[in-house]
Scaffold this motif. Sequence first.
Motif, PDB file in Angstrom:
ATOM      1  N   LEU A 207       5.158   8.475   2.904  1.00 18.76           N
ATOM      2  CA  LEU A 207       6.528   8.670   2.435  1.00 18.76           C
ATOM      3  C   LEU A 207       6.615   8.650   0.907  1.00 18.76           C
ATOM      4  O   LEU A 207       7.351   9.428   0.303  1.00 18.76           O
ATOM      5  CB  LEU A 207       7.415   7.562   3.026  1.00 18.76           C
ATOM      6  N   HIS A 208       5.807   7.780   0.293  1.00 12.39           N
ATOM      7  CA  HIS A 208       5.829   7.695  -1.170  1.00 12.39           C
ATOM      8  C   HIS A 208       5.302   8.978  -1.804  1.00 12.39           C
ATOM      9  O   HIS A 208       5.808   9.425  -2.820  1.00 12.39           O
ATOM     10  CB  HIS A 208       5.001   6.479  -1.647  1.00 12.39           C
TER      11      HIS A 208
ATOM     12  N   HIS B  54       2.428   4.543   1.219  1.00 12.80           N
ATOM     13  CA  HIS B  54       2.715   5.195   2.491  1.00 12.80           C
ATOM     14  C   HIS B  54       2.850   6.700   2.234  1.00 12.80           C
ATOM     15  O   HIS B  54       3.136   7.110   1.099  1.00 12.80           O
ATOM     16  CB  HIS B  54       4.021   4.626   3.065  1.00 12.80           C
TER      17      HIS B  54
ATOM     18  N   ARG C  22       0.846  -1.200   0.000  1.00  8.95           N
ATOM     19  CA  ARG C  22       0.000   0.000   0.000  1.00  8.95           C
ATOM     20  C   ARG C  22       0.882   1.251   0.000  1.00  8.95           C
ATOM     21  O   ARG C  22       2.053   1.193   0.367  1.00  8.95           O
ATOM     22  CB  ARG C  22      -0.926  -0.007   1.224  1.00  8.95           C
TER      23      ARG C  22
ATOM     24  N   ARG D 279       5.516  11.910  -0.410  1.00  9.45           N
ATOM     25  CA  ARG D 279       6.546  12.930  -0.188  1.00  9.45           C
ATOM     26  C   ARG D 279       7.648  12.796  -1.246  1.00  9.45           C
ATOM     27  O   ARG D 279       8.131  13.765  -1.790  1.00  9.45           O
ATOM     28  CB  ARG D 279       7.145  12.746   1.220  1.00  9.45           C
ATOM     29  N   ARG D 280       8.037  11.556  -1.523  1.00 12.26           N
ATOM     30  CA  ARG D 280       9.088  11.327  -2.529  1.00 12.26           C
ATOM     31  C   ARG D 280       8.614  11.733  -3.917  1.00 12.26           C
ATOM     32  O   ARG D 280       9.374  12.301  -4.690  1.00 12.26           O
ATOM     33  CB  ARG D 280       9.510   9.857  -2.529  1.00 12.26           C
TER      34      ARG D 280
ATOM     35  N   ARG E 137       8.803  15.400  -4.198  1.00 13.13           N
ATOM     36  CA  ARG E 137      10.201  15.835  -4.340  1.00 13.13           C
ATOM     37  C   ARG E 137      10.671  15.633  -5.780  1.00 13.13           C
ATOM     38  O   ARG E 137      11.308  16.501  -6.366  1.00 13.13           O
ATOM     39  CB  ARG E 137      11.064  15.019  -3.377  1.00 13.13           C
TER      40      ARG E 137
END
Lengths: 61, 310
Positions: A9-10, A7, A5, A12-13, A16
């Motif tokens: 974080l993905h 996250h 799934r 955010r990346r 970026r």
Amino acid sequence: MPIAREHELHHRRLGRNVGLAVSLGAFVLVVLAVSMVKMRTEIELLTGAGDRAPAVAEQDR
Amino acid sequence: MTDASVMEHEDEAGFGDYVALLKPRVMSLVVFTALVGLLVAPAGVHPVIGLAATLFIAVGAGASGALNMWYDADIDAMMRRTRNRPVPAGKVSPKEAFAIGITLSVMAVIMLALTTNMVAAALLAFTIFFYAVIYTMWLKRWTPQNIVIGGAAGAFPPMIGWAAATGDISIESILMFALIFIWTPPHFWALALFMKEDYSKAGVPMLTVTHGHATTRRHVLAYTLLLVPVSLGLGLTGIGGPVYLAVAAVLNLWFVKSALDIFRRDEAAAEADGWRAEKAFFRLSLYYLFLHFSALLVEAALRSFDMGGW
């Protein structure tokens, strides 16, 4: 192990990477635009074309 | 990616953290003053060249901001106002901040040289060096006059803008530099009077900490008075005119009156009304600079219609 799934974080990346891609794209466009303006100015200077023509013609006379 | 490895990267930086590294609020002032310097210059610049030059000046200023955050991470971590910056917050590593700062500095200087001329590029390189090395690494932790001399870094942008258009330095660009240079100390000291920053804990010798608030109040008044001849003198040069001079006269009267209000009171009076005069002076200082440079722009616009100027 495969990613099951998304996250936070993905996201955010992704943000970026998109941000960096847009910045680099904008930089390329700026360099391109500056090069075109500089080249046109050089060509106008060499050929006496554009706005400079009357002044050059005046000098020649 | 396992849950454990996700947790390891919990503090990973987003794009916004890298933008924050470039101090966008400082950049906005740099963009504005550099643009004014470029637009009021007598030599015309192609809009694309002007826009690119302003962009590279802004990137250079941002790069020096990143170098400042790299070097000052220890100080920033101790103060409330700065402890959420990307480096002390652990989002961006100091090494990364340093690499971004150096890379963008070199890129901005080279690109400005290629786009405009060597004078503008040399001034930008000196500005970055001045802010990152002279101010950040040397003056800031050493002398309470840090703000005074360090203010030069923020004062260079209109001079760079002017040089980008004319390839030269002149009395007009020096006076634009002087206006920001002398404006910076009272602006920051007014802020230091009412901000409860723990400069002493961070080892930064701010004037309010080393010499007390009474001395700071005297210094605010002295620099405000020094600013008057610079501001009015700029109005008598080729980029000034009646509109600028009228705006400058009103602003200076107001600014000096506000500085006198600060000078005449003590800490007890300031604390009683929640530092009202100090906060008013700080707010006015922002308008002071913005309106001075706006008036220069108005004069330039009027000159293009054969009005304005002397």
